[in-house]
Scaffold this motif. Structure first.
Motif, PDB file in Angstrom:
ATOM      1  N   LEU A  79       0.779  -1.360  -0.111  1.00 44.12           N
ATOM      2  CA  LEU A  79      -0.036   0.051   0.058  1.00 44.12           C
ATOM      3  C   LEU A  79       1.042   1.414   0.140  1.00 44.12           C
ATOM      4  CD1 LEU A  79      -3.031  -0.797   2.332  1.00 44.12           C
ATOM      5  CD2 LEU A  79      -2.921  -0.695  -0.156  1.00 44.12           C
ATOM      6  N   PRO A  80       1.902   1.418   1.027  1.00 42.48           N
ATOM      7  CA  PRO A  80       2.783   2.565   0.842  1.00 42.48           C
ATOM      8  C   PRO A  80       3.278   2.878  -0.689  1.00 42.48           C
ATOM      9  CG  PRO A  80       3.223   1.200   2.812  1.00 42.48           C
ATOM     10  CD  PRO A  80       2.576   0.265   1.767  1.00 42.48           C
ATOM     11  N   ASP A  81       3.383   1.872  -1.511  1.00 41.92           N
ATOM     12  CA  ASP A  81       4.116   2.094  -2.643  1.00 41.92           C
ATOM     13  C   ASP A  81       3.158   2.970  -3.590  1.00 41.92           C
ATOM     14  OD1 ASP A  81       6.120   0.662  -1.925  1.00 41.92           O
ATOM     15  OD2 ASP A  81       5.294  -1.399  -2.911  1.00 41.92           O
ATOM     16  N   LEU A  82       1.735   2.863  -3.252  1.00 47.60           N
ATOM     17  CA  LEU A  82       0.867   3.463  -4.269  1.00 47.60           C
ATOM     18  C   LEU A  82       0.721   4.844  -3.915  1.00 47.60           C
ATOM     19  CD1 LEU A  82      -2.256   0.828  -3.917  1.00 47.60           C
ATOM     20  CD2 LEU A  82      -0.541   1.235  -5.841  1.00 47.60           C
ATOM     21  N   ARG A  83       0.561   5.803  -5.036  1.00 48.64           N
ATOM     22  CA  ARG A  83       0.333   7.135  -4.824  1.00 48.64           C
ATOM     23  C   ARG A  83      -1.105   7.579  -5.518  1.00 48.64           C
ATOM     24  NH1 ARG A  83       3.620   6.605  -1.977  1.00 48.64           N
ATOM     25  NH2 ARG A  83       5.767   7.146  -2.027  1.00 48.64           N
ATOM     26  N   VAL A  84      -1.590   8.497  -5.117  1.00 48.98           N
ATOM     27  CA  VAL A  84      -2.956   8.956  -6.066  1.00 48.98           C
ATOM     28  C   VAL A  84      -2.855   9.428  -7.244  1.00 48.98           C
ATOM     29  CG1 VAL A  84      -4.555  11.066  -5.781  1.00 48.98           C
ATOM     30  CG2 VAL A  84      -3.901   9.853  -3.597  1.00 48.98           C
ATOM     31  N   GLY A  85      -3.442   8.883  -8.290  1.00 47.21           N
ATOM     32  CA  GLY A  85      -3.380   8.925  -9.708  1.00 47.21           C
ATOM     33  C   GLY A  85      -2.690   7.819 -10.221  1.00 47.21           C
ATOM     34  N   ASP A  86      -2.111   6.664  -9.357  1.00 55.50           N
ATOM     35  CA  ASP A  86      -1.821   5.601 -10.086  1.00 55.50           C
ATOM     36  C   ASP A  86      -2.714   4.798 -10.633  1.00 55.50           C
ATOM     37  OD1 ASP A  86       0.889   6.285  -9.112  1.00 55.50           O
ATOM     38  OD2 ASP A  86       0.892   4.860  -7.661  1.00 55.50           O
ATOM     39  N   ARG A  87      -2.486   4.269 -11.776  1.00 57.17           N
ATOM     40  CA  ARG A  87      -3.414   3.346 -12.335  1.00 57.17           C
ATOM     41  C   ARG A  87      -3.401   1.832 -12.223  1.00 57.17           C
ATOM     42  NH1 ARG A  87      -3.041   3.770 -17.960  1.00 57.17           N
ATOM     43  NH2 ARG A  87      -5.616   3.648 -18.212  1.00 57.17           N
ATOM     44  N   LEU A  88      -4.265   1.132 -11.933  1.00 55.64           N
ATOM     45  CA  LEU A  88      -4.055  -0.516 -11.561  1.00 55.64           C
ATOM     46  C   LEU A  88      -5.072  -1.187 -12.327  1.00 55.64           C
ATOM     47  CD1 LEU A  88      -4.171  -0.434  -7.633  1.00 55.64           C
ATOM     48  CD2 LEU A  88      -2.292  -0.118  -9.027  1.00 55.64           C
ATOM     49  N   VAL A  89      -4.732  -2.340 -12.737  1.00 58.11           N
ATOM     50  CA  VAL A  89      -5.739  -3.234 -13.065  1.00 58.11           C
ATOM     51  C   VAL A  89      -6.500  -4.220 -12.072  1.00 58.11           C
ATOM     52  CG1 VAL A  89      -5.733  -5.365 -14.649  1.00 58.11           C
ATOM     53  CG2 VAL A  89      -4.323  -3.582 -15.319  1.00 58.11           C
ATOM     54  N   VAL A  90      -7.543  -4.192 -11.999  1.00 56.75           N
ATOM     55  CA  VAL A  90      -8.300  -5.009 -11.005  1.00 56.75           C
ATOM     56  C   VAL A  90      -9.048  -6.230 -11.796  1.00 56.75           C
ATOM     57  CG1 VAL A  90      -8.438  -3.272  -9.289  1.00 56.75           C
ATOM     58  CG2 VAL A  90     -10.375  -3.666 -11.014  1.00 56.75           C
ATOM     59  N   ALA A  91      -9.265  -7.286 -11.157  1.00 58.69           N
ATOM     60  CA  ALA A  91     -10.061  -8.329 -11.799  1.00 58.69           C
ATOM     61  C   ALA A  91     -11.200  -8.933 -10.848  1.00 58.69           C
ATOM     62  CB  ALA A  91      -9.026  -9.525 -12.297  1.00 58.69           C
ATOM     63  N   ILE A  92     -11.917  -9.551 -11.754  1.00 55.58           N
ATOM     64  CA  ILE A  92     -13.292 -10.398 -11.007  1.00 55.58           C
ATOM     65  C   ILE A  92     -13.530 -11.427 -11.943  1.00 55.58           C
ATOM     66  CG2 ILE A  92     -15.081  -9.001 -12.223  1.00 55.58           C
ATOM     67  CD1 ILE A  92     -16.587  -9.384  -9.248  1.00 55.58           C
ATOM     68  N   ASP A  93     -13.776 -12.499 -11.166  1.00 53.58           N
ATOM     69  CA  ASP A  93     -14.128 -13.795 -11.759  1.00 53.58           C
ATOM     70  C   ASP A  93     -15.358 -13.484 -12.942  1.00 53.58           C
ATOM     71  OD1 ASP A  93     -13.801 -16.490 -12.062  1.00 53.58           O
ATOM     72  OD2 ASP A  93     -15.434 -16.821 -10.877  1.00 53.58           O
ATOM     73  N   ASP A  94     -15.127 -14.188 -13.885  1.00 50.92           N
ATOM     74  CA  ASP A  94     -16.348 -14.154 -14.935  1.00 50.92           C
ATOM     75  C   ASP A  94     -17.686 -14.803 -14.596  1.00 50.92           C
ATOM     76  OD1 ASP A  94     -15.226 -12.866 -17.072  1.00 50.92           O
ATOM     77  OD2 ASP A  94     -14.642 -14.856 -18.151  1.00 50.92           O
ATOM     78  N   ARG A  95     -17.500 -15.869 -13.837  1.00 53.72           N
ATOM     79  CA  ARG A  95     -18.709 -16.359 -13.253  1.00 53.72           C
ATOM     80  C   ARG A  95     -19.330 -15.675 -12.230  1.00 53.72           C
ATOM     81  NH1 ARG A  95     -18.227 -22.815 -11.669  1.00 53.72           N
ATOM     82  NH2 ARG A  95     -17.774 -22.934 -13.688  1.00 53.72           N
ATOM     83  N   SER A  96     -18.659 -15.042 -11.300  1.00 49.03           N
ATOM     84  CA  SER A  96     -19.307 -14.110 -10.334  1.00 49.03           C
ATOM     85  C   SER A  96     -19.964 -12.993 -10.948  1.00 49.03           C
ATOM     86  CB  SER A  96     -17.958 -13.658  -9.316  1.00 49.03           C
ATOM     87  OG  SER A  96     -17.516 -14.554  -8.600  1.00 49.03           O
ATOM     88  N   LEU A  97     -19.362 -12.486 -11.945  1.00 50.34           N
ATOM     89  CA  LEU A  97     -19.816 -11.466 -12.785  1.00 50.34           C
ATOM     90  C   LEU A  97     -21.159 -11.698 -13.303  1.00 50.34           C
ATOM     91  CD1 LEU A  97     -19.172  -8.339 -13.267  1.00 50.34           C
ATOM     92  CD2 LEU A  97     -18.470  -9.303 -15.521  1.00 50.34           C
ATOM     93  N   LEU A  98     -21.381 -12.743 -13.789  1.00 47.78           N
ATOM     94  CA  LEU A  98     -22.701 -13.517 -14.643  1.00 47.78           C
ATOM     95  C   LEU A  98     -23.705 -13.706 -13.463  1.00 47.78           C
ATOM     96  CD1 LEU A  98     -21.634 -15.526 -17.665  1.00 47.78           C
ATOM     97  CD2 LEU A  98     -22.986 -13.389 -17.616  1.00 47.78           C
ATOM     98  N   GLN A  99     -22.953 -14.261 -12.351  1.00 50.09           N
ATOM     99  CA  GLN A  99     -24.288 -14.725 -11.354  1.00 50.09           C
ATOM    100  C   GLN A  99     -24.789 -13.324 -10.757  1.00 50.09           C
ATOM    101  OE1 GLN A  99     -21.987 -16.911  -8.272  1.00 50.09           O
ATOM    102  NE2 GLN A  99     -22.620 -19.032  -9.422  1.00 50.09           N
ATOM    103  N   GLY A 155     -17.362 -13.299  -0.422  1.00 53.86           N
ATOM    104  CA  GLY A 155     -16.056 -12.530  -1.165  1.00 53.86           C
ATOM    105  C   GLY A 155     -15.990 -12.501  -2.519  1.00 53.86           C
ATOM    106  N   ALA A 156     -17.370 -12.949  -3.206  1.00 53.00           N
ATOM    107  CA  ALA A 156     -17.502 -13.373  -4.662  1.00 53.00           C
ATOM    108  C   ALA A 156     -17.494 -11.900  -5.435  1.00 53.00           C
ATOM    109  CB  ALA A 156     -18.648 -14.463  -5.191  1.00 53.00           C
ATOM    110  N   LEU A 157     -18.040 -11.004  -4.618  1.00 52.83           N
ATOM    111  CA  LEU A 157     -18.449  -9.630  -5.752  1.00 52.83           C
ATOM    112  C   LEU A 157     -17.009  -8.822  -5.195  1.00 52.83           C
ATOM    113  CD1 LEU A 157     -21.966  -9.111  -4.565  1.00 52.83           C
ATOM    114  CD2 LEU A 157     -21.118  -9.918  -6.741  1.00 52.83           C
ATOM    115  N   GLN A 158     -16.059  -9.193  -4.790  1.00 52.10           N
ATOM    116  CA  GLN A 158     -14.797  -8.239  -4.509  1.00 52.10           C
ATOM    117  C   GLN A 158     -13.852  -8.219  -5.558  1.00 52.10           C
ATOM    118  OE1 GLN A 158     -14.316  -5.972  -1.775  1.00 52.10           O
ATOM    119  NE2 GLN A 158     -12.591  -5.459  -2.850  1.00 52.10           N
ATOM    120  N   SER A 159     -13.533  -7.181  -6.181  1.00 53.93           N
ATOM    121  CA  SER A 159     -12.529  -7.125  -7.249  1.00 53.93           C
ATOM    122  C   SER A 159     -11.030  -7.395  -6.506  1.00 53.93           C
ATOM    123  CB  SER A 159     -12.523  -6.000  -7.937  1.00 53.93           C
ATOM    124  OG  SER A 159     -13.631  -5.554  -8.470  1.00 53.93           O
ATOM    125  N   ARG A 160     -10.010  -7.669  -7.431  1.00 49.21           N
ATOM    126  CA  ARG A 160      -8.673  -7.827  -6.496  1.00 49.21           C
ATOM    127  C   ARG A 160      -7.741  -7.185  -7.486  1.00 49.21           C
ATOM    128  NH1 ARG A 160      -6.017 -11.819  -9.086  1.00 49.21           N
ATOM    129  NH2 ARG A 160      -7.159 -13.186 -10.372  1.00 49.21           N
TER     130      ARG A 160
END
Lengths: 179, 192
Positions: A79-99, A155-160
């Motif tokens: 977390l301390p490595d992150l700065r405001v404005g940094d861009r990250l890629v987050v992912a969520i499971d396809d099956r969870s999204l469809l559910q 935790g199925a709806l949580q992006s990581r």
């Protein structure tokens, strides 16, 4: 989920999306999705930066979410490595999204239609069918609330967090020479 | 039952919203890079089309027709659609914030989807009962979702194809869409 360069590199079974860091706290980082677009027009509308009820900017603000230390470490940074404005890629499971889509949209709709058809068959009145549809919709939303709470508890709806977004763009350039 | 089946075939296949009426083309080209995204968008659109068609039916039957306000139809329907999208967004957000975080992005896009207004205006032409008009809206949007999913599947495969640079990207997408529309023309006449 938004159309983005990251989609080209997303592994099968996962939906990826680019988010921006808007605040970093001691035990979590707050992220805001970059605007999703279905056409260029929407993207230019978002670029004006207008604020207010119903604007895209206010909708994105409403969709802010946090990731914890564990999620950040899983993506290879702290977390301390992150700065405001940094861009990250987050992912969520396809099956969870469809559910989730099924829960939010299909379930209330099915309840509303069933209630409307039953009321129409029983009373033969359009007004009664409409009232029954509204009642069915409300009941469907009630069931959806309970089922969604169960999914969220799992935790199925949580992006990581997956990685920093800059790496995605570098990879995209490598795969598409000349673009 | 046969009546509903004919309505399904007619609304979803023969008079498909995208490939026969050419409505909703923006999302058709923009949100079909992956099947899962297309299905999610399709489900959200199905919900909005059906719910807004219920409200549009009530407005048409109890307000616009009795008071001779037909000339306000388009403006009124746009208002009803925007309200339906906003209502759905607020409901999902209040009832399940986690679900809203996951799905919220689909709904704002639907407000400007011309398929929603197109289906509502078609319902007025049809002069159907409440249940029939609601089912027509549902079947039309299922046809929309079907085409979105098929096209997304084709584009997922095409993304891996070694296409000439001239055709790579949107041109190949448009050619594929035209072939898909030709295939759907095969349904013409069914149920007539």
């Amino acid at each position: 989920m938004q159309e983005s360069a990251s989609q080209a590199c997303a592994p099968a079974g996962e939906q990826e999306s680019i988010v921006r860091v808007v605040a970093v706290e001691a035990d979590c980082a707050w992220l805001e999705p970059e605007q999703g677009t279905s056409c260029g027009g929407c993207a230019s509308a978002a670029a004006c930066g207008a604020k207010g009820i119903g604007t895209l900017a206010s909708r994105l603000e409403a969709r802010r979410f946090a990731i914890g230390r564990a999620s950040a470490r899983g993506a290879g940074f702290d977390l301390p490595d992150l700065r405001v404005g940094d861009r990250l890629v987050v992912a969520i499971d396809d099956r969870s999204l469809l559910q989730a889509a099924g829960l939010a949209y299909a379930l209330p709709l099915a309840a509303a239609l069933t209630a409307a058809i039953v009321a129409q068959e029983m009373s033969g009145s359009d007004g009664m069918a409409l009232l029954a549809a509204v009642a069915g919709l409300a009941a469907g939303f009630g069931v959806m609330k309970r089922a969604a709470a169960r999914m969220a508890a799992r935790g199925a709806l949580q992006s990581r967090a997956v990685r920093r977004a800059d790496a995605v763009h570098a990879l995209t350039r490598i795969h598409r020479p000349g673009s | 039952m046969r009546e509903y089946l004919l309505l399904l075939v007619s609304a979803a296949l023969v008079n498909n919203v995208i490939l026969a009426r050419f409505l909703g083309l923006c999302s058709f080209m923009g949100v079909t890079t992956r099947v899962d995204t297309a299905l999610g968008m399709g489900m959200a659109t199905t919900f909005v089309i059906t719910v807004s068609s219920m409200a549009d039916w009530a407005v048409e039957a109890w307000l616009l027709q009795p008071y001779g306000l037909g000339y306000l139809r388009t403006v009124t329907f746009i208002l009803v659609i925007a309200a339906a999208v906003q209502f759905t967004e607020m409901s999902v957000r209040k009832l399940s914030p986690a679900l809203f975080q996951t799905l919220g992005i689909y709904l704002p896009l639907i407000t400007t989807n011309c398929a929603v207004l197109g289906v509502a205006l078609l319902l007025v032409e049809g002069r159907m009962s409440f249940v029939h008009s609601t089912l027509f809206a549902l079947f039309s949007s299922l046809g929309y979702t079907l085409v979105m999913a098929i096209f997304a599947g084709l584009r997922e495969r095409l993304a891996l194809a070694d296409a000439p640079r001239l055709f790579d990207g949107p041109p190949l997408g448009f050619i594929t869409a035209s072939l898909l529309a030709l295939a759907f023309m095969g349904f013409s006449g069914i149920g007539a």
